[in-house]
Design an enzyme around this catalytic site. Sequence first.
Site, mmCIF file in Angstrom:
data_model
loop_
_atom_site.group_PDB
_atom_site.id
_atom_site.type_symbol
_atom_site.label_atom_id
_atom_site.label_comp_id
_atom_site.label_asym_id
_atom_site.label_seq_id
_atom_site.Cartn_x
_atom_site.Cartn_y
_atom_site.Cartn_z
ATOM 1 N N ASP A 71 7.720 9.771 7.045
ATOM 2 C CA ASP A 71 6.963 9.052 6.024
ATOM 3 C C ASP A 71 7.490 9.439 4.645
ATOM 4 O O ASP A 71 7.796 10.616 4.398
ATOM 5 C CB ASP A 71 5.474 9.399 6.145
ATOM 6 C CG ASP A 71 4.587 8.464 5.359
ATOM 7 O OD1 ASP A 71 4.677 8.460 4.108
ATOM 8 O OD2 ASP A 71 3.782 7.747 5.975
ATOM 9 N N GLN A 119 -4.730 0.488 5.671
ATOM 10 C CA GLN A 119 -3.440 0.045 6.183
ATOM 11 C C GLN A 119 -2.745 -0.687 5.040
ATOM 12 O O GLN A 119 -3.313 -1.607 4.463
ATOM 13 C CB GLN A 119 -3.605 -0.880 7.393
ATOM 14 C CG GLN A 119 -2.288 -1.312 7.989
ATOM 15 C CD GLN A 119 -2.439 -2.211 9.210
ATOM 16 O OE1 GLN A 119 -3.533 -2.616 9.581
ATOM 17 N NE2 GLN A 119 -1.323 -2.533 9.832
ATOM 18 N N HIS A 142 1.782 0.657 13.195
ATOM 19 C CA HIS A 142 2.457 1.942 13.092
ATOM 20 C C HIS A 142 1.478 3.080 13.337
ATOM 21 O O HIS A 142 0.309 3.004 12.978
ATOM 22 C CB HIS A 142 3.162 2.131 11.742
ATOM 23 C CG HIS A 142 2.287 1.995 10.536
ATOM 24 N ND1 HIS A 142 1.810 0.785 10.081
ATOM 25 C CD2 HIS A 142 1.818 2.934 9.677
ATOM 26 C CE1 HIS A 142 1.091 0.977 8.985
ATOM 27 N NE2 HIS A 142 1.076 2.277 8.727
#
Length: 111
Positions: A30, A91, A97
């Site tokens: 990330d 989100q 994901h």
Amino acid sequence: MDDCLFCKIVSGEIPSDGVAESEHAVAFRDVNPQAPTHVLVIPRVHQPDIGSLAEAEPEATVDLLRLAKKIADDVGGSYRLVFNTGADAHQTVFHCHAHVLAGRELGWPPG
């Protein structure tokens, strides 16, 4: 989806810090980590959320979960697997994901 960030990562159009991949999923770090280990695991097919993926592509769903577990096992110790579904759940990319979070104590409730 032509304008989907994660579809562009899957296709290689946008680079990512790749961690692992499988037949149906791709995993990468990330860009805004919330834990020492913060990896996103995404399906290669575009579906907006985990429920939609499970209905449309059950094999891809299982593969995504297996890849997430492998990543967590490689880190060792405890981990959290999070799927945010919908804008109210924060989100921000509407391509399914999973967030694999590990490497520190993860308080409850999350936040």
